[in-house]
Design a protein around this motif. Structure first.
Motif, PDB file in Angstrom:
ATOM      1  N   PRO A 611       0.814  -1.223   0.000  1.00  0.00           N
ATOM      2  CA  PRO A 611       0.000   0.000   0.000  1.00  0.00           C
ATOM      3  C   PRO A 611       0.842   1.264   0.000  1.00  0.00           C
ATOM      4  CG  PRO A 611      -0.847  -1.589   1.579  1.00  0.00           C
ATOM      5  CD  PRO A 611       0.467  -2.113   1.135  1.00  0.00           C
ATOM      6  N   ASN A 612       2.075   1.171   0.397  1.00  0.00           N
ATOM      7  CA  ASN A 612       2.930   2.360   0.487  1.00  0.00           C
ATOM      8  C   ASN A 612       3.838   2.518  -0.736  1.00  0.00           C
ATOM      9  OD1 ASN A 612       1.965   3.033   3.105  1.00  0.00           O
ATOM     10  ND2 ASN A 612       3.303   1.444   3.977  1.00  0.00           N
ATOM     11  N   GLU A 613       3.669   1.672  -1.764  1.00  0.00           N
ATOM     12  CA  GLU A 613       4.524   1.744  -2.950  1.00  0.00           C
ATOM     13  C   GLU A 613       3.669   2.138  -4.170  1.00  0.00           C
ATOM     14  OE1 GLU A 613       7.548  -1.048  -5.643  1.00  0.00           O
ATOM     15  OE2 GLU A 613       6.315  -1.931  -4.031  1.00  0.00           O
ATOM     16  N   GLY A 614       4.053   3.204  -4.915  1.00  0.00           N
ATOM     17  CA  GLY A 614       3.354   3.650  -6.136  1.00  0.00           C
ATOM     18  C   GLY A 614       4.240   3.538  -7.374  1.00  0.00           C
ATOM     19  N   TRP A 615       3.657   3.985  -8.574  1.00  0.00           N
ATOM     20  CA  TRP A 615       4.419   3.903  -9.837  1.00  0.00           C
ATOM     21  C   TRP A 615       5.166   5.200 -10.023  1.00  0.00           C
ATOM     22  CZ3 TRP A 615       2.482   5.173 -15.293  1.00  0.00           C
ATOM     23  CH2 TRP A 615       3.453   4.807 -16.252  1.00  0.00           C
ATOM     24  N   ASN A 616       6.480   5.078 -10.296  1.00  0.00           N
ATOM     25  CA  ASN A 616       7.340   6.256 -10.436  1.00  0.00           C
ATOM     26  C   ASN A 616       7.480   6.718 -11.883  1.00  0.00           C
ATOM     27  OD1 ASN A 616       8.893   4.221 -11.486  1.00  0.00           O
ATOM     28  ND2 ASN A 616      10.619   4.473 -10.045  1.00  0.00           N
ATOM     29  N   GLY A 617       6.645   6.159 -12.803  1.00  0.00           N
ATOM     30  CA  GLY A 617       6.670   6.610 -14.200  1.00  0.00           C
ATOM     31  C   GLY A 617       7.761   5.993 -15.026  1.00  0.00           C
ATOM     32  N   LYS A 618       8.287   4.869 -14.660  1.00  0.00           N
ATOM     33  CA  LYS A 618       9.351   4.219 -15.412  1.00  0.00           C
ATOM     34  C   LYS A 618       8.885   2.837 -15.849  1.00  0.00           C
ATOM     35  CE  LYS A 618      13.173   6.634 -13.162  1.00  0.00           C
ATOM     36  NZ  LYS A 618      13.612   7.379 -14.346  1.00  0.00           N
ATOM     37  N   ILE A 619       9.440   2.446 -17.029  1.00  0.00           N
ATOM     38  CA  ILE A 619       9.189   1.111 -17.548  1.00  0.00           C
ATOM     39  C   ILE A 619      10.546   0.472 -17.766  1.00  0.00           C
ATOM     40  CG2 ILE A 619       8.186  -0.252 -19.422  1.00  0.00           C
ATOM     41  CD1 ILE A 619       6.264   2.046 -19.971  1.00  0.00           C
ATOM     42  N   ASN A 620      10.766  -0.604 -17.043  1.00  0.00           N
ATOM     43  CA  ASN A 620      12.065  -1.300 -17.119  1.00  0.00           C
ATOM     44  C   ASN A 620      13.220  -0.330 -16.901  1.00  0.00           C
ATOM     45  OD1 ASN A 620      10.832  -3.802 -17.701  1.00  0.00           O
ATOM     46  ND2 ASN A 620      10.781  -3.307 -19.902  1.00  0.00           N
ATOM     47  N   GLY A 621      13.041   0.619 -15.976  1.00  0.00           N
ATOM     48  CA  GLY A 621      14.100   1.553 -15.619  1.00  0.00           C
ATOM     49  C   GLY A 621      14.205   2.751 -16.518  1.00  0.00           C
ATOM     50  N   GLN A 622      13.384   2.788 -17.587  1.00  0.00           N
ATOM     51  CA  GLN A 622      13.427   3.924 -18.497  1.00  0.00           C
ATOM     52  C   GLN A 622      12.161   4.747 -18.333  1.00  0.00           C
ATOM     53  OE1 GLN A 622      16.154   4.525 -20.417  1.00  0.00           O
ATOM     54  NE2 GLN A 622      17.066   2.656 -19.498  1.00  0.00           N
ATOM     55  N   ASP A 623      12.294   6.079 -18.582  1.00  0.00           N
ATOM     56  CA  ASP A 623      11.128   6.963 -18.453  1.00  0.00           C
ATOM     57  C   ASP A 623      10.052   6.560 -19.452  1.00  0.00           C
ATOM     58  OD1 ASP A 623      12.380   8.394 -16.484  1.00  0.00           O
ATOM     59  OD2 ASP A 623      13.113   9.982 -17.826  1.00  0.00           O
ATOM     60  N   ALA A 624       8.848   6.424 -18.900  1.00  0.00           N
ATOM     61  CA  ALA A 624       7.716   6.096 -19.772  1.00  0.00           C
ATOM     62  C   ALA A 624       7.330   7.330 -20.571  1.00  0.00           C
ATOM     63  CB  ALA A 624       6.544   5.600 -18.934  1.00  0.00           C
ATOM     64  N   PRO A 625       6.839   7.123 -21.794  1.00  0.00           N
ATOM     65  CA  PRO A 625       6.440   8.289 -22.598  1.00  0.00           C
ATOM     66  C   PRO A 625       5.215   8.967 -22.017  1.00  0.00           C
ATOM     67  CG  PRO A 625       5.879   6.226 -23.709  1.00  0.00           C
ATOM     68  CD  PRO A 625       6.680   5.838 -22.521  1.00  0.00           C
ATOM     69  N   VAL A 626       5.107  10.240 -22.318  1.00  0.00           N
ATOM     70  CA  VAL A 626       3.944  11.010 -21.873  1.00  0.00           C
ATOM     71  C   VAL A 626       2.713  10.425 -22.540  1.00  0.00           C
ATOM     72  CG1 VAL A 626       2.852  13.260 -21.916  1.00  0.00           C
ATOM     73  CG2 VAL A 626       5.331  13.086 -21.523  1.00  0.00           C
ATOM     74  N   GLY A 627       1.633  10.367 -21.734  1.00  0.00           N
ATOM     75  CA  GLY A 627       0.405   9.840 -22.295  1.00  0.00           C
ATOM     76  C   GLY A 627      -0.534   9.375 -21.203  1.00  0.00           C
ATOM     77  N   THR A 628      -1.566   8.650 -21.626  1.00  0.00           N
ATOM     78  CA  THR A 628      -2.583   8.162 -20.701  1.00  0.00           C
ATOM     79  C   THR A 628      -2.383   6.666 -20.497  1.00  0.00           C
ATOM     80  OG1 THR A 628      -4.150   9.860 -21.418  1.00  0.00           O
ATOM     81  CG2 THR A 628      -5.052   7.919 -20.311  1.00  0.00           C
ATOM     82  N   TYR A 629      -2.504   6.250 -19.217  1.00  0.00           N
ATOM     83  CA  TYR A 629      -2.317   4.845 -18.844  1.00  0.00           C
ATOM     84  C   TYR A 629      -3.543   4.397 -18.057  1.00  0.00           C
ATOM     85  CZ  TYR A 629       2.540   5.541 -20.211  1.00  0.00           C
ATOM     86  OH  TYR A 629       3.677   5.819 -20.913  1.00  0.00           O
ATOM     87  N   VAL A 630      -3.819   3.109 -18.120  1.00  0.00           N
ATOM     88  CA  VAL A 630      -4.959   2.519 -17.395  1.00  0.00           C
ATOM     89  C   VAL A 630      -4.437   1.865 -16.099  1.00  0.00           C
ATOM     90  CG1 VAL A 630      -6.811   0.804 -17.511  1.00  0.00           C
ATOM     91  CG2 VAL A 630      -6.223   2.148 -19.554  1.00  0.00           C
ATOM     92  N   TYR A 631      -5.205   2.012 -15.019  1.00  0.00           N
ATOM     93  CA  TYR A 631      -4.855   1.352 -13.752  1.00  0.00           C
ATOM     94  C   TYR A 631      -6.056   0.546 -13.273  1.00  0.00           C
ATOM     95  CZ  TYR A 631      -7.753   4.848 -11.367  1.00  0.00           C
ATOM     96  OH  TYR A 631      -8.801   5.632 -10.971  1.00  0.00           O
ATOM     97  N   SER A 632      -5.767  -0.410 -12.385  1.00  0.00           N
ATOM     98  CA  SER A 632      -6.800  -1.150 -11.640  1.00  0.00           C
ATOM     99  C   SER A 632      -6.204  -1.526 -10.278  1.00  0.00           C
ATOM    100  CB  SER A 632      -7.233  -2.397 -12.414  1.00  0.00           C
ATOM    101  OG  SER A 632      -6.199  -3.361 -12.445  1.00  0.00           O
ATOM    102  N   PHE A 633      -7.082  -1.577  -9.273  1.00  0.00           N
ATOM    103  CA  PHE A 633      -6.576  -2.027  -7.962  1.00  0.00           C
ATOM    104  C   PHE A 633      -7.688  -2.730  -7.190  1.00  0.00           C
ATOM    105  CE2 PHE A 633      -8.248   2.169  -6.863  1.00  0.00           C
ATOM    106  CZ  PHE A 633      -8.930   1.930  -5.678  1.00  0.00           C
ATOM    107  N   THR A 634      -7.263  -3.594  -6.310  1.00  0.00           N
ATOM    108  CA  THR A 634      -8.152  -4.245  -5.328  1.00  0.00           C
ATOM    109  C   THR A 634      -7.591  -3.934  -3.944  1.00  0.00           C
ATOM    110  OG1 THR A 634      -8.696  -6.036  -6.848  1.00  0.00           O
ATOM    111  CG2 THR A 634      -9.128  -6.407  -4.518  1.00  0.00           C
ATOM    112  N   ALA A 635      -8.405  -3.345  -3.043  1.00  0.00           N
ATOM    113  CA  ALA A 635      -7.960  -2.969  -1.690  1.00  0.00           C
ATOM    114  C   ALA A 635      -8.896  -3.577  -0.646  1.00  0.00           C
ATOM    115  CB  ALA A 635      -7.911  -1.457  -1.547  1.00  0.00           C
ATOM    116  N   GLN A 636      -8.348  -3.818   0.553  1.00  0.00           N
ATOM    117  CA  GLN A 636      -9.134  -4.343   1.688  1.00  0.00           C
ATOM    118  C   GLN A 636      -8.865  -3.468   2.908  1.00  0.00           C
ATOM    119  OE1 GLN A 636      -8.019  -8.195   3.308  1.00  0.00           O
ATOM    120  NE2 GLN A 636     -10.171  -8.745   3.548  1.00  0.00           N
ATOM    121  N   ASP A 637      -9.987  -3.072   3.599  1.00  0.00           N
ATOM    122  CA  ASP A 637      -9.799  -2.236   4.784  1.00  0.00           C
ATOM    123  C   ASP A 637      -9.596  -3.108   6.030  1.00  0.00           C
ATOM    124  OD1 ASP A 637     -12.257  -3.210   5.506  1.00  0.00           O
ATOM    125  OD2 ASP A 637     -13.331  -1.312   5.261  1.00  0.00           O
ATOM    126  N   LEU A 638      -9.429  -2.432   7.178  1.00  0.00           N
ATOM    127  CA  LEU A 638      -9.151  -3.145   8.428  1.00  0.00           C
ATOM    128  C   LEU A 638     -10.333  -3.972   8.904  1.00  0.00           C
ATOM    129  CD1 LEU A 638      -7.218  -0.334  10.338  1.00  0.00           C
ATOM    130  CD2 LEU A 638      -6.278  -2.317   9.161  1.00  0.00           C
TER     131      LEU A 638
END
Length: 653
Positions: A611-638
């Motif tokens: 939960p404390n780790e996000g995406w830093n905008g890199k793909i395989n260590g290289q800067d990802a190109p500017v643009g739109t990306y899709v995300y999905s997540f599944t979370a559970q509360d306490l």
């Protein structure tokens, strides 16, 4: 003159016979005045027949016509005969029987050699022992039996004949070092042997002091007393007894003290200790002198104990002396009460029914003197049932009711009996325990508030009155998600005499850590509008505190879960300027998270389950190109609730 040889002695012998025959014809017959032929004489010239070792003895013929230069003596026949012409006396060094032989030339016919047997006595110093007594007296005994009789010189001009083996007392006229000289005397010998004994006088007589008297065994015939006293060395003492208020003292025991001043414990047994007697010491000595010098008087102090309803009654006779400072009462060796001098009873109320207590009374007198009573024990009984106890009912963290019964003051519970009712139904029996606590393991029912009552049995087997009814506080709580607040209400606690005070406590359900506490007085409602965000799941309880006697009870626990929340950004700029550099999910009460990022072709280019780790905008260590990306997540509360989301995010520079 040298010793004559035996051949010459024979010639002399026959010449003497012839000469004696000639003389006998011309001498008329007469009685022989000296049948023993020779005699023994002491150094002072007295004739003796019994000698002593060390005495010089002279032998001399008693014939009328004896010539000293013609008489010779052998002083011990046992070692052979020899007649030195110079030997007329002897000093024997060993006792025994000796045969003395005389060889003499008298000029008369007949035998000229004669024998006599003498006894030589040993002369050891006579022995005696002695000690000083009061009033310048000495007591002594001659322990010797060697001599025929004895005379003692006392060094003050007095000499007396004294029998051996018998105690003898002699009175001097003044103090000093007493010098006794004993003389051993034989009736048939002139020798006298002496020995001396020095007897130091006794120290100046002091008045003895009794410090305490104690009854160790309380009995009519086999009682026992322990008396502590300060005595003086060298003296003896007579322990005397008399009835109270009487001067008719009689001797009960004789005590001998050691050398030097000392403290003594005097034990007197096989006496009557149930009767009150007074005791004193009279100074005596080894001569059994009655000095009329007396100690202080101490009186025995008996103690009686009877039991009444849950109390022990102590009684004792008034101590017959004005020197009483106070009475001190000991229970099981612990001081529990100090009473004035004129008090003769005490009621011990701090006792437990069925338990035995042992008491002792100390009479504290002036000058650090004491009289201790006998130890007497009594078991406490009861005739009245014990008063009702105080019952407290409280919920634990598992929402089970814990009962605690406190017996009435000065009472002890041997076991307890518990009763319960639900709503307004009759009480039912829950059972008995040996402890003062009980756990009701019945399942918690929010709509059925319970009430309890209890009795207890004291150690005497008597059952108490019913306790108060104890109904624990019932708490109800709801969560208003729209306004993000918790509404609480509860029932009043039943069972305390005075109106109790309430406190709302909120804790972390997971850890039990107290997060907040709110005193609300006597109110029975509370709204928590500022929820603690340190935990999603909150546990609420009501703490109930009585004003008197300070008992505490808790309500049941109510658990409230706050809403899960999440913030998802629509764009981020990973240009390392410290602002919005990472695409991450931000929210409250997230326990687990599975985040995925996809490119335009639906390929996963980033995935995290932290939960404390996000995406830093890199793909395989290289800067990802500017643009739109899709995300999905599944979370559970306490609280275990799941949230699933999909969306898009724009990466900009």
């Amino acid at each position: 003159m040298p010793v004559l040889p035996v051949s010459n002695l024979s010639k002399i012998f026959w010449l003497c016979i012839l000469l004696q025959l000639v003389i006998s014809k011309n001498v008329p017959a007469q009685t022989n005045p000296c049948p023993d032929k020779f005699k023994a004489y002491h150094a002072n010239g007295a004739e003796v027949n019994t000698f002593c070792v060390g005495e010089k003895i002279r032998f001399k013929s008693c014939s009328a016509n004896a010539q000293p230069d013609k008489e010779y003596y052998d002083t011990n026949k046992n070692d052979g005969l020899a007649f030195p012409d110079t030997v007329k006396s002897v000093t024997y060094s060993a006792p025994g029987t000796y045969t003395v032989t005389q060889l003499i030339n008298t000029g008369l016919p007949g035998n000229n050699q004669f024998e006599r047997t003498f006894t030589v006595l040993d002369t050891p110093p006579p022995t005696l022992t002695g000690f000083a007594c009061a009033f310048y007296k000495v007591n002594f005994r001659i322990t010797d039996t060697h001599y025929d009789y004895y005379r003692v010189n006392f060094g003050d001009g007095t000499e007396l004949r004294v029998l051996p083996g018998k105690d003898t007392t002699y009175q001097y006229q003044k103090a000093g070092l007493f010098q006794l000289t004993v003389k051993g005397i034989f009736r048939n010998a002139l020798c006298i042997t002496e020995n001396s004994l020095e007897i130091p006088p006794l120290n100046e007589m002091k008045i003895p002091h009794l410090t305490s008297i104690a009854i160790n065994n309380y009995s009519k015939e086999s009682g026992k007393l322990e008396i502590k006293a300060e005595l003086q060395g060298g003296y003896s003492y007579l322990l005397e007894q008399a009835p109270v208020n009487s001067n008719n003292f009689r001797e009960v025991k004789r005590i001998n003290s050691a050398l030097g001043d000392n403290s003594r414990t005097i034990i007197v047994d096989q006496i009557d200790t149930r009767t009150v007697y007074q005791y004193r010491l009279q100074v005596s000595d080894s001569c059994r002198t009655h000095t009329n010098v007396f100690s202080n008087i101490l009186t025995t102090q008996p103690l009686g104990v009877t039991t009444q309803n849950k109390t022990n009654q102590l009684t004792w006779p008034l101590y017959p002396s004005a020197a009483v400072r106070n009475y001190q009462i000991y229970r099981d060796a612990q001081l529990i009460k100090t009473l004035p001098a004129l008090i003769t009873s005490f009621v011990d109320e701090v006792v437990t029914c069925g338990q035995q207590y042992c008491y002792r009374l100390e009479v504290v007198l002036q000058n650090n003197q004491s009289s201790f009573s006998n130890d007497t024990c009594q078991k406490v009984i009861a005739t009245k049932p014990p008063k009702a106890g105080l019952l407290v009912a409280s919920y634990n963290l598992q929402n089970q009711v814990e009962l605690r019964l406190q017996p009435a003051a000065q009472e002890t519970a041997q076991d307890a009996n518990w009763q319960k009712k639900m709503n307004n139904r009759p009480f039912m029996n829950l059972g008995s325990t040996k402890q003062n606590t009980f756990l009701d393991e019945a399942k918690f029912k929010e709509n059925e508030p319970p009430c309890y009552q209890a009795t207890y049995t004291d150690p005497c087997g008597l059952i108490s009155a019913l306790s108060n009814q104890a109904c624990p506080t019932m708490l109800n709580g709801t969560f208003n998600s729209a306004e993000n607040r918790v509404n609480l209400r509860w029932s009043a606690y039943i069972g305390f005499t005075l109106v109790p005070q309430y406190t709302v406590e909120v804790s972390d359900e997971a850890t039990g850590q107290l997060l907040g506490s709110f005193a609300v007085g006597s109110n029975t409602t509370f709204i928590d509008s500022k929820l603690n965000t340190a935990s999603q799941i909150l546990a609420y309880r009501i703490k109930v505190t009585s004003a008197n006697p300070g008992e505490i009870s808790y309500s049941n626990k109510v658990v409230i879960a706050q809403n899960f929340s999440a913030f998802i950004p629509t764009a981020f700029s990973p240009n390392n300027d410290g602002l919005n550099d990472v695409f991450e999910l931000k929210g409250k009460f997230i326990q687990t998270l599975n985040l995925k990022i996809y490119n335009r072709w639906g390929q996963i280019i980033f995935e995290s389950k932290n939960p404390n780790e996000g995406w830093n905008g890199k793909i395989n260590g290289q800067d990802a190109p500017v643009g739109t990306y899709v995300y999905s997540f599944t979370a559970q509360d306490l609280n275990g609730n799941l949230i699933q989301r999909k969306g898009s995010v724009t990466l900009i520079k």
